[in-house]
Design a protein around this motif. Sequence first.
Motif, PDB file in Angstrom:
ATOM      1  N   TYR A 183      13.383 -11.660 -23.020  1.00  0.00           N
ATOM      2  CA  TYR A 183      12.797 -11.236 -21.834  1.00  0.00           C
ATOM      3  C   TYR A 183      13.296 -10.614 -20.885  1.00  0.00           C
ATOM      4  O   TYR A 183      14.664 -10.304 -20.817  1.00  0.00           O
ATOM      5  CB  TYR A 183      12.550 -12.720 -21.115  1.00  0.00           C
ATOM      6  N   LEU A 184      12.419  -9.577 -19.879  1.00  0.00           N
ATOM      7  CA  LEU A 184      12.944  -9.233 -18.965  1.00  0.00           C
ATOM      8  C   LEU A 184      12.221  -9.560 -17.714  1.00  0.00           C
ATOM      9  O   LEU A 184      11.074  -9.893 -17.679  1.00  0.00           O
ATOM     10  CB  LEU A 184      12.647  -7.715 -18.942  1.00  0.00           C
ATOM     11  N   ALA A 185      13.174 -10.335 -16.742  1.00  0.00           N
ATOM     12  CA  ALA A 185      12.889 -10.809 -15.507  1.00  0.00           C
ATOM     13  C   ALA A 185      13.352  -9.978 -14.339  1.00  0.00           C
ATOM     14  O   ALA A 185      14.433  -9.893 -14.366  1.00  0.00           O
ATOM     15  CB  ALA A 185      13.277 -12.203 -15.435  1.00  0.00           C
ATOM     16  N   MET A 186      12.438  -9.743 -13.246  1.00  0.00           N
ATOM     17  CA  MET A 186      12.985  -8.826 -12.349  1.00  0.00           C
ATOM     18  C   MET A 186      12.213  -8.890 -11.013  1.00  0.00           C
ATOM     19  O   MET A 186      10.872  -9.347 -10.942  1.00  0.00           O
ATOM     20  CB  MET A 186      12.891  -7.341 -12.747  1.00  0.00           C
ATOM     21  N   SER A 187      12.895  -8.510 -10.001  1.00  0.00           N
ATOM     22  CA  SER A 187      12.239  -8.499  -8.517  1.00  0.00           C
ATOM     23  C   SER A 187      12.398  -6.965  -8.103  1.00  0.00           C
ATOM     24  O   SER A 187      13.555  -6.648  -8.086  1.00  0.00           O
ATOM     25  CB  SER A 187      12.492  -9.675  -7.633  1.00  0.00           C
ATOM     26  N   SER A 261       7.709  -8.641   0.783  1.00  0.00           N
ATOM     27  CA  SER A 261       7.740  -7.159   0.175  1.00  0.00           C
ATOM     28  C   SER A 261       8.503  -6.777  -1.187  1.00  0.00           C
ATOM     29  O   SER A 261       9.250  -5.987  -1.168  1.00  0.00           O
ATOM     30  CB  SER A 261       7.950  -6.216   1.297  1.00  0.00           C
ATOM     31  N   LEU A 262       8.532  -7.926  -2.034  1.00  0.00           N
ATOM     32  CA  LEU A 262       9.047  -7.707  -3.167  1.00  0.00           C
ATOM     33  C   LEU A 262       8.140  -8.187  -4.317  1.00  0.00           C
ATOM     34  O   LEU A 262       7.640  -9.166  -4.535  1.00  0.00           O
ATOM     35  CB  LEU A 262      10.263  -8.779  -3.405  1.00  0.00           C
ATOM     36  N   TRP A 263       7.961  -7.199  -5.256  1.00  0.00           N
ATOM     37  CA  TRP A 263       7.086  -7.303  -6.341  1.00  0.00           C
ATOM     38  C   TRP A 263       8.206  -8.022  -7.632  1.00  0.00           C
ATOM     39  O   TRP A 263       9.378  -7.920  -7.658  1.00  0.00           O
ATOM     40  CB  TRP A 263       6.428  -6.258  -7.123  1.00  0.00           C
TER      41      TRP A 263
END
Length: 270
Positions: A183-187, A261-263
């Motif tokens: 998996y890739l998890a990001m903000s 303001s974070l995706w």
Amino acid sequence: MADGPIDLRTDVAHPARMYDYFLGGKDFYDADRVAAEQALQNFPAVRVTARTNRDFMRHATRFLVGQGVRQFLDIGTGIPTEPNLHQVAQEGAPDARVVYVDNDPIVLAHARALLVSTDEGRTAYVQADASDPAAILASPELTETLDLTQPVAVSLMALLHFVPGDVYEVVRALMEPLPVGSYLAMSHVTTDFDDGPEDPDGMMRLLQVYIDRGIPVRPRSRAEVARFFDGLELLEPGVEVIHRWRNEGIEHPPSHDKQVSLWGAIGRKV
């Protein structure tokens, strides 16, 4: 970990130490405090941004543990702030293994706090730069801790906007050698909610504080963040403001999106 003296570069602001200041920590120096206070003047919601990002890290980690993930690679770890990722993961899966990566020497100085694992699990720390994924994946600390023939969740929380160069290639190089089921998890920071370049409450005012101090930072749009997941199965609800990602039943006014303001998103390798 190195046993010799560590040059903390206390005379210049560093984003990890500014982040610690926003979270109410104590591992920062005058240069970091001055920059962080200016950031607060330019974007008073920055503490909300920082705390919501930590919430998303915990939320994403619990979700991934629920998907059966038992190995995590956390790049851009930052100064230890409880609960750290391994504490969240090992609460749900005591056998979880976590490798932390950061390039800030103050994180190295505090890395022992990241190495207190359950008996069943394991943690390790790699002092490396996110822009060199080959070095990260080949480091003995990583290869002795993670089994790269089994799925790994790569966590990139509030990091890539600080990484210069071709960050899409960085993500590709990290994910390519990992097996199916990883998996890739990001903000990632965005100015999508700004009302133009002169917006008094806009994220760009905060980012300018970093830029003025020689810290590279690059916001990205929702579509640009989605590009990081090319070739992956982007899980529902896709790229979403982090406090809304699978947080059903939690109501937030639209103004809160601008404060954060974070995706954020999570994708699975198939």
